[in-house]
Scaffold this motif. Structure first.
Motif, mmCIF file in Angstrom:
data_model
loop_
_atom_site.group_PDB
_atom_site.id
_atom_site.type_symbol
_atom_site.label_atom_id
_atom_site.label_comp_id
_atom_site.label_asym_id
_atom_site.label_seq_id
_atom_site.Cartn_x
_atom_site.Cartn_y
_atom_site.Cartn_z
ATOM 1 N N ARG A 140 0.925 -1.340 0.109
ATOM 2 C CA ARG A 140 0.000 -0.214 -0.029
ATOM 3 C C ARG A 140 0.934 1.302 0.178
ATOM 4 N NH1 ARG A 140 -5.159 0.258 2.096
ATOM 5 N NH2 ARG A 140 -4.983 2.545 1.528
ATOM 6 N N ALA A 141 2.003 1.305 0.819
ATOM 7 C CA ALA A 141 2.936 2.366 0.915
ATOM 8 C C ALA A 141 3.451 2.792 -0.449
ATOM 9 C CB ALA A 141 3.919 2.184 2.083
ATOM 10 N N ALA A 371 2.575 -2.053 -8.379
ATOM 11 C CA ALA A 371 2.104 -2.089 -7.061
ATOM 12 C C ALA A 371 0.731 -2.190 -6.714
ATOM 13 C CB ALA A 371 2.830 -0.851 -6.336
ATOM 14 N N ALA A 372 -0.003 -1.169 -7.657
ATOM 15 C CA ALA A 372 -1.419 -1.381 -7.539
ATOM 16 C C ALA A 372 -2.267 -2.702 -7.772
ATOM 17 C CB ALA A 372 -1.867 -0.131 -8.595
ATOM 18 N N ARG A 376 -4.390 -6.252 -5.768
ATOM 19 C CA ARG A 376 -5.356 -6.855 -6.177
ATOM 20 C C ARG A 376 -5.100 -8.451 -6.424
ATOM 21 N NH1 ARG A 376 -5.310 -2.251 -9.584
ATOM 22 N NH2 ARG A 376 -6.491 -0.476 -8.675
ATOM 23 N N HIS A 377 -3.837 -8.832 -5.963
ATOM 24 C CA HIS A 377 -3.572 -10.154 -6.504
ATOM 25 C C HIS A 377 -4.482 -11.019 -5.434
ATOM 26 C CE1 HIS A 377 -0.872 -13.755 -5.906
ATOM 27 N NE2 HIS A 377 -0.523 -13.584 -7.198
ATOM 28 N N PRO A 378 -4.901 -12.300 -5.881
ATOM 29 C CA PRO A 378 -5.805 -13.039 -4.958
ATOM 30 C C PRO A 378 -5.160 -13.644 -3.937
ATOM 31 C CG PRO A 378 -5.301 -13.807 -7.597
ATOM 32 C CD PRO A 378 -4.414 -12.872 -7.243
ATOM 33 N N SER A 396 -12.164 0.078 -1.739
ATOM 34 C CA SER A 396 -13.206 -0.858 -1.969
ATOM 35 C C SER A 396 -12.806 -2.158 -3.009
ATOM 36 C CB SER A 396 -14.250 -0.034 -2.637
ATOM 37 O OG SER A 396 -13.738 0.580 -3.814
ATOM 38 N N GLU A 397 -11.686 -1.837 -3.790
ATOM 39 C CA GLU A 397 -11.358 -2.935 -5.099
ATOM 40 C C GLU A 397 -10.407 -3.847 -4.218
ATOM 41 O OE1 GLU A 397 -8.397 0.636 -5.999
ATOM 42 O OE2 GLU A 397 -10.639 0.427 -5.198
ATOM 43 N N ASP A 398 -9.863 -3.476 -3.061
ATOM 44 C CA ASP A 398 -9.209 -4.490 -2.588
ATOM 45 C C ASP A 398 -9.592 -5.635 -1.592
ATOM 46 O OD1 ASP A 398 -7.054 -2.832 -3.408
ATOM 47 O OD2 ASP A 398 -6.596 -1.453 -1.435
#
Length: 430
Positions: A140-141, A371-372, A376-378, A396-398
């Protein structure tokens, strides 16, 4: 006439104590004058004169960037001052009590019981929960920095701290790169042009391979991604017992070959109850023999570069100055013995942490997982749970987050494995 600035004006001089030094900066711990909260403060200090610095370290640029940033996982600046007499810039931050380096070096931070401590059954369950939470926050950072068009260029465990709420704090932006189209670079101590960037960035085993072959025109964000992948891998590498009075190389040669892929490595010359012994987590790659040695260590793990695995390798300035033996790519799982026992033992599961690490450690920089997209990696979005600090905001997409696991918070898990650090490492050379 205004009184010249000195740290004594802000902090109790009796509490000023240097706790960390490097060739270019030092960090002091202190307490504010007449502060009833008695909160320790970390003060970073360095000269703004080029002959007292080292390219590309620039404390003024670091302060300028940090003052623009605002994210839970990035250290924030509380104040700053310039000392005219010594041409020194000082800025201060909250003192963060825990270090990721200490957690990685803790024998209790493993899915397996350490030698001499066979009662760590619960760790086999809590270890992957804690590892996933911390890795998620580190990513996230980095995601936030890249969105702000900033590359850290020194991602490593030594630059990751954890506060009392279990929130990761990325520190040490002294060699960060900022996009000139977004960030003013007029007063940079070491201006870098797009075609003449400093390749002597990042630290040891966390350096991206393109930096080892003289690249002066490179994507700084993708070098962060390689360093990020190497840092994530270190959560699962072996813990090696070392003596405080022996060289690491001697201990490595002293180890049994068959034990090198075990979760814990104890050299023949040491006993697990030796009072002079300590545990240290191995890095995935070996930087003890310079840039060429590091390149060979990477190639032995990821395979010697080919036209298909790294199409642009031959374009690097020093790529053809030395020939390497051709070796195949290894299965990362064989090099990460502290993976949870439930990790899929073959290249078939795209939902586990090994796939995430593998996609970050891709030779061709443009093909590395951003990184973004890593968020969202499974492993984060499908494999539950993702334990986060209390009140921690997740996009929200995380992944779907939880704040407690089996009645425990993230802090509860951390405190069972960590002791507060007296001195956070703000300029450590790992």
């Amino acid at each position: 006439m205004e009184e010249p600035f000195s740290l004594d004006l802000v902090f109790d001089p009796d509490t000023l104590e240097t706790i960390e030094e490097s060739p270019v900066a030092y960090v002091t711990q202190a307490f504010y004058r007449q502060d009833e909260s008695h909160r320790p403060i970390a003060i970073k200090s360095a000269s703004i004169q080029p002959h007292f610095s080292k390219k590309p370290h620039d404390i003024a640029k670091e302060l300028r960037l940090l003052r623009k940033l605002s994210h839970a996982n990035v250290i924030h600046v509380l104040g700053h001052g310039f000392e005219q007499a010594t041409s020194s810039l000082h800025f201060w931050m909250p003192f963060i009590p825990y270090k990721l380096r200490d957690l990685l070096d803790s024998p209790s931070f493993s899915s397996y019981p350490s030698p001499g401590n066979p009662t760590q059954e619960h760790d086999a369950i809590s270890f992957p929960i804690l590892a996933k939470s911390l890795i998620y926050q580190i990513i996230r950072a980095v995601t936030y920095l890249h969105e702000q068009r900033i590359a850290h260029r020194d991602i490593k465990p030594g630059n990751v701290l954890v506060d009392e709420q279990g929130i990761v704090k990325l520190i040490d932006f002294g060699i960060a790169w900022a996009d000139p189209e977004v960030h003013n670079r007029v007063n940079d101590l070491w201006p870098e042009q797009a075609n003449n960037m400093c390749f002597d960035v990042a630290t040891g085993p966390y350096r991206a391979p393109e930096l080892l072959f003289g690249a002066s025109s490179y994507d700084p964000y993708t070098t962060d991604l390689w360093s990020l992948g190497t840092t994530c891998a270190e959560f699962f590498t072996p813990l090696r017992m070392q003596s405080r009075y022996e060289d690491e190389e001697d201990l490595e040669l002293d180890s049994d070959e068959e034990s090198l892929n075990a979760p814990f490595i104890v050299p023949k010359s040491l006993a697990v109850d030796d009072p002079d012994a300590e545990w240290r987590r191995d890095s995935l790659f070996d930087a003890s023999r310079g840039s060429i040695g590091l390149a060979w260590s990477i190639f032995k793990t990821r395979g010697t570069p080919t036209e298909s695995s790294w199409p642009d390798f031959g374009l690097l300035p020093d790529a053809n100055k030395i020939s390497f033996q051709v070796v195949p790519k290894q299965d990362l799982r064989t090099l990460l013995p502290n993976l949870p026992p439930t990790t899929t033992p073959a290249h078939s599961d795209k939902r586990d942490c090994v796939d995430l690490i593998d996609r970050l450690l891709t030779y061709q920089p443009s093909m590395r997982l951003s990184a973004a997209n890593a968020l969202r990696h499974p492993w984060f979005t499908e494999a539950a749970p993702l334990l986060v600090p209390l009140g921690y905001t997740v996009a929200s997409e995380d992944a779907q987050r939880v704040e407690t696991w089996e009645g425990k918070t993230l802090v509860d898990l951390l405190l069972s494995k960590l002791q507060p650090s007296r001195a956070p490492v703000y300029n450590r050379e790992d």
